[in-house]
Design a protein around this motif. Structure first.
Motif, PDB file in Angstrom:
ATOM      1  N   LEU A  33       0.815  -1.201   0.000  1.00  4.56           N
ATOM      2  CA  LEU A  33       0.000   0.000   0.000  1.00  4.56           C
ATOM      3  C   LEU A  33       0.854   1.258   0.000  1.00  4.56           C
ATOM      4  O   LEU A  33       0.467   2.277  -0.570  1.00  4.56           O
ATOM      5  CB  LEU A  33      -0.939  -0.006   1.206  1.00  4.56           C
ATOM      6  N   SER A  34       2.032   1.196   0.625  1.00  6.08           N
ATOM      7  CA  SER A  34       2.930   2.353   0.601  1.00  6.08           C
ATOM      8  C   SER A  34       3.423   2.622  -0.810  1.00  6.08           C
ATOM      9  O   SER A  34       3.500   3.771  -1.252  1.00  6.08           O
ATOM     10  CB  SER A  34       4.131   2.125   1.534  1.00  6.08           C
ATOM     11  N   LEU A  35       3.745   1.559  -1.540  1.00  6.23           N
ATOM     12  CA  LEU A  35       4.175   1.740  -2.924  1.00  6.23           C
ATOM     13  C   LEU A  35       3.030   2.292  -3.770  1.00  6.23           C
ATOM     14  O   LEU A  35       3.239   3.140  -4.638  1.00  6.23           O
ATOM     15  CB  LEU A  35       4.658   0.409  -3.495  1.00  6.23           C
ATOM     16  N   LEU A  36       1.816   1.819  -3.513  1.00  8.91           N
ATOM     17  CA  LEU A  36       0.667   2.338  -4.242  1.00  8.91           C
ATOM     18  C   LEU A  36       0.462   3.815  -3.943  1.00  8.91           C
ATOM     19  O   LEU A  36       0.240   4.615  -4.859  1.00  8.91           O
ATOM     20  CB  LEU A  36      -0.590   1.543  -3.862  1.00  8.91           C
ATOM     21  N   ARG A  37       0.544   4.193  -2.661  1.00  5.27           N
ATOM     22  CA  ARG A  37       0.395   5.610  -2.313  1.00  5.27           C
ATOM     23  C   ARG A  37       1.478   6.440  -2.972  1.00  5.27           C
ATOM     24  O   ARG A  37       1.227   7.535  -3.482  1.00  5.27           O
ATOM     25  CB  ARG A  37       0.436   5.788  -0.787  1.00  5.27           C
ATOM     26  N   TRP A  38       2.703   5.913  -2.973  1.00  5.43           N
ATOM     27  CA  TRP A  38       3.816   6.631  -3.625  1.00  5.43           C
ATOM     28  C   TRP A  38       3.523   6.816  -5.108  1.00  5.43           C
ATOM     29  O   TRP A  38       3.701   7.904  -5.666  1.00  5.43           O
ATOM     30  CB  TRP A  38       5.111   5.843  -3.434  1.00  5.43           C
ATOM     31  N   ALA A  39       3.075   5.757  -5.773  1.00  2.07           N
ATOM     32  CA  ALA A  39       2.807   5.834  -7.209  1.00  2.07           C
ATOM     33  C   ALA A  39       1.682   6.818  -7.512  1.00  2.07           C
ATOM     34  O   ALA A  39       1.747   7.583  -8.474  1.00  2.07           O
ATOM     35  CB  ALA A  39       2.470   4.449  -7.752  1.00  2.07           C
ATOM     36  N   LEU A  40       0.629   6.814  -6.691  1.00  3.23           N
ATOM     37  CA  LEU A  40      -0.489   7.727  -6.929  1.00  3.23           C
ATOM     38  C   LEU A  40      -0.081   9.179  -6.718  1.00  3.23           C
ATOM     39  O   LEU A  40      -0.550  10.075  -7.429  1.00  3.23           O
ATOM     40  CB  LEU A  40      -1.660   7.366  -6.012  1.00  3.23           C
ATOM     41  N   ARG A  41       0.793   9.417  -5.744  1.00  2.00           N
ATOM     42  CA  ARG A  41       1.239  10.791  -5.499  1.00  2.00           C
ATOM     43  C   ARG A  41       2.104  11.309  -6.640  1.00  2.00           C
ATOM     44  O   ARG A  41       2.267  12.514  -6.803  1.00  2.00           O
ATOM     45  CB  ARG A  41       2.017  10.865  -4.173  1.00  2.00           C
ATOM     46  N   HIS A  42       2.698  10.397  -7.424  1.00  3.83           N
ATOM     47  CA  HIS A  42       3.599  10.807  -8.501  1.00  3.83           C
ATOM     48  C   HIS A  42       3.019  10.466  -9.868  1.00  3.83           C
ATOM     49  O   HIS A  42       3.762  10.300 -10.837  1.00  3.83           O
ATOM     50  CB  HIS A  42       4.961  10.141  -8.328  1.00  3.83           C
ATOM     51  N   SER A  43       1.700  10.347  -9.939  1.00  4.64           N
ATOM     52  CA  SER A  43       1.046  10.019 -11.207  1.00  4.64           C
ATOM     53  C   SER A  43      -0.017  11.056 -11.517  1.00  4.64           C
ATOM     54  O   SER A  43      -0.837  11.384 -10.660  1.00  4.64           O
ATOM     55  CB  SER A  43       0.403   8.628 -11.150  1.00  4.64           C
ATOM     56  N   SER A  44       0.009  11.552 -12.726  1.00  9.22           N
ATOM     57  CA  SER A  44      -1.026  12.489 -13.167  1.00  9.22           C
ATOM     58  C   SER A  44      -2.089  11.791 -14.011  1.00  9.22           C
ATOM     59  O   SER A  44      -3.134  12.364 -14.285  1.00  9.22           O
ATOM     60  CB  SER A  44      -0.400  13.627 -13.977  1.00  9.22           C
ATOM     61  N   VAL A  45      -1.830  10.553 -14.440  1.00  9.01           N
ATOM     62  CA  VAL A  45      -2.781   9.778 -15.226  1.00  9.01           C
ATOM     63  C   VAL A  45      -2.807   8.351 -14.677  1.00  9.01           C
ATOM     64  O   VAL A  45      -1.753   7.744 -14.487  1.00  9.01           O
ATOM     65  CB  VAL A  45      -2.403   9.736 -16.722  1.00  9.01           C
ATOM     66  N   VAL A  46      -4.003   7.817 -14.424  1.00  7.76           N
ATOM     67  CA  VAL A  46      -4.138   6.433 -13.972  1.00  7.76           C
ATOM     68  C   VAL A  46      -5.231   5.746 -14.789  1.00  7.76           C
ATOM     69  O   VAL A  46      -6.206   6.374 -15.209  1.00  7.76           O
ATOM     70  CB  VAL A  46      -4.464   6.322 -12.459  1.00  7.76           C
ATOM     71  N   GLY A  47      -5.054   4.451 -15.036  1.00  5.57           N
ATOM     72  CA  GLY A  47      -6.066   3.631 -15.695  1.00  5.57           C
ATOM     73  C   GLY A  47      -6.750   2.745 -14.676  1.00  5.57           C
ATOM     74  O   GLY A  47      -6.090   2.170 -13.795  1.00  5.57           O
ATOM     75  N   LEU A  48      -8.067   2.630 -14.754  1.00  4.23           N
ATOM     76  CA  LEU A  48      -8.847   1.893 -13.762  1.00  4.23           C
ATOM     77  C   LEU A  48      -9.660   0.773 -14.412  1.00  4.23           C
ATOM     78  O   LEU A  48     -10.220   0.958 -15.503  1.00  4.23           O
ATOM     79  CB  LEU A  48      -9.813   2.843 -13.032  1.00  4.23           C
ATOM     80  N   ASP A  49      -9.721  -0.345 -13.737  1.00  2.00           N
ATOM     81  CA  ASP A  49     -10.541  -1.462 -14.188  1.00  2.00           C
ATOM     82  C   ASP A  49     -10.862  -2.325 -12.970  1.00  2.00           C
ATOM     83  O   ASP A  49     -10.226  -2.188 -11.919  1.00  2.00           O
ATOM     84  CB  ASP A  49      -9.811  -2.279 -15.259  1.00  2.00           C
TER      85      ASP A  49
END
Length: 534
Positions: A33-49
């Motif tokens: 979850l820490s890696l996910l939080r890190w990735a979301l904080r440094h992402s301006s575009v995300v794909g969801l499914d």
């Protein structure tokens, strides 16, 4: 628990750009979850499914099916991160969240904030249905508010049709994600596992790869679109210092650049623990990170290109009160409950094959097996052609059931389908509809071979055109003849010029084939699948 896989393991669908898949199945160890939080904080575009167990015979009074997997593909991009501190600072991470194992209250706030963050563009493909099921899943697990809104949002279908129709009204006949992926990226996105049981644990590596590819392809498609916006002058785009000159290139354009292709293909992220340790709030003057179990904030604002895309094409998904309740069929509800046992017996009897087939001599047939595969088993049609069996597809793109049955009757074919509704039309075409039970193409092929007692020999392999079902010419072509025959529609690779190989041409569509590596691999595959060496 966090599990990481290399790109070579997580790219079975043909993607050549690098991404890593991370399976997050518990909140006890905070690394995932820490890696996910890190990735979301440094992402301006995300794909969801999202994936859930398919409901075969839904109960009208039941709730929505619980979501088993939530896929989040992050396009990581932060110029303040150095290559030494966090990979290369740019790349893609795909997270598969096991919602059956993770305590949902521990991630609800993080997901809710990301879903409504103005600094994160969310991509999806017909995502409202996914959001309805997600919201229901979280509400049933102690999160009273669920997940009710996604904004800013871009649906791949809408933007695809806008680019191809120049702002005209969207056509009713929308393309599937696999079709869009094939057309835009040149990548064949396999949908064999779409209806598999996502509630079973452990998931297979094939299921994880399928789920990751479904989310990651949204990023790749959007990258191509973003590049076209800039190229076609949809809005003025300026590359700032915070954007690499290659940041908005499409996948095909990236791979054409020799100076960056090698770096892209060989790029690897560091281990999750190293990446997390590299986050130092003091080194980021613009950082707004509040480390905690559920907090989420981005580290930067959107750049001009994304801001203008959102302003012009951004959407919002907002669930209404009516979306919280499953739709109940008033017309069929009582009848289904009272006749359920009888219906189940009828389905079992209707789906079983009762010979002889229409090509049998008793029906004045020629003895050669012939099938008609509807859109649900198109992959099976290609497999049947590979083993030399005549397997046609519908003559129109979206045929009505009666059109399918009429084509099967006229051509004396057995209609293969996974659609149980077609079985009720059996009275129109006696004993010519068979419901395929298996999901995977190899298993479907074996099922058809065994059901209809087809005789497959090694000489039959690769004897039909996989493109149109046509037969090959009887005499092979030389290299010079093949070059002349393919002039104007098919290019023969120069590496084949000096090789003494034979070419074969389809008599119907004129497609050229040769006995190269792919041919030999295919022959070996179907020898094993059909168990011809036993």
């Amino acid at each position: 628990m966090l599990q990481s896989k290399s790109k070579s393991d997580s790219n079975p669908n043909g993607f050549r750009s690098g991404f890593e898949t991370h399976w997050v199945s518990t909140a006890e160890s905070d690394d995932g979850l820490s890696l996910l939080r890190w990735a979301l904080r440094h992402s301006s575009v995300v794909g969801l499914d999202a994936e859930w167990k398919p409901v075969r015979s839904p109960n009208p009074a039941s709730s929505f099916p619980p979501v088993s997997i939530l896929q989040i593909a992050c396009r990581v991009s932060d110029p303040q991160l150095s290559p030494d501190s966090a990979g290369s600072g740019k790349g893609s991470l795909v997270f598969l969240l096991d919602l059956q194992s993770i305590p949902l209250p521990s991630i609800w706030e993080m997901l809710r904030d990301m879903f409504v963050s103005p600094n994160v563009l969310k991509l999806g493909f017909k995502f409202k249905q996914d959001l309805i099921y997600l919201s229901s899943t979280f509400r049933s697990n102690g999160c009273d508010l669920g997940l009710e809104k996604v904004e800013p949002f871009l649906d791949i279908t809408s933007i695809y049709h806008y680019l191809h129709n120049r702002g005209k009204k969207l056509p009713k006949d929308t393309k599937s994600l696999a079709a869009v992926c094939e057309e835009v990226l040149g990548v064949s996105l396999s949908k064999e596992l779409q209806c598999s049981d996502w509630s079973c644990r452990p998931l297979t590596e094939a299921q994880k790869s399928y789920a990751a590819a479904d989310a990651y392809c949204l990023l790749e498609i959007f990258t191509i679109f973003q590049r076209r916006f800039s190229k076609e002058g949809t809005f003025p785009y300026k590359v700032t210092e915070s954007n690499s000159s290659n940041a908005t290139l499409g996948l095909k354009q990236i791979l054409e650049k020799s100076d960056i292709c090698e770096n892209i293909l060989r790029h690897k992220f560091c281990e999750a623990s190293d990446m997390i340790k590299s986050i130092d709030c003091g080194n980021h003057p613009r950082n707004q990170i509040v480390l905690g179990p559920t907090s989420f904030r981005t580290t930067f604002l959107l750049d001009d290109s994304l801001s203008k895309i959102i302003k012009k094409y951004g959407e919002r998904i907002l669930l209404k009160e009516s979306d919280r309740k499953p739709m109940i069929s008033k017309r069929k509800g009582k009848r289904r409950s009272s006749l359920s046992s009888n219906c189940n017996k009828c389905k079992e009897n209707d789906s079983a094959w009762r010979g002889p087939p229409p090509w049998d001599s008793s029906f004045d047939g020629d003895g050669c097996p012939k099938f008609l595969c509807d859109v649900m088993v198109e992959g099976l049609a290609k497999h049947l052609r590979c083993v030399g069996i005549d397997a046609a597809t519908p003559s129109s793109k979206r045929p009505e059931p009666r059109q399918l049955l009429e084509q099967a009757r006229k051509e004396k074919r057995v209609l293969l389908t996974r659609d149980a509704k077609l079985l009720k039309h059996q009275y129109l075409i006696s004993n010519q509809v068979y419901q395929v039970k298996n999901l995977l193409k190899n298993d479907q092929l074996l099922e058809v071979i065994e059901t209809f007692q087809l005789k497959i020999s090694e000489d039959m392999l690769m004897s039909r055109c996989t493109k149109c079902n046509g037969r090959f010419i009887q005499k092979p072509l030389t290299t010079e003849e093949a070059i002349a025959a393919g002039k104007g529609f098919q290019v023969i690779p120069q590496c084949l010029y000096d090789r003494n190989i034979e070419f074969w041409q389809c008599t119907d569509c004129n497609q050229l084939y040769w006995e190269g590596t792919q041919y030999h691999n295919a022959v070996e595959k179907f020898i094993n699948v059909c168990k011809l060496n036993e």
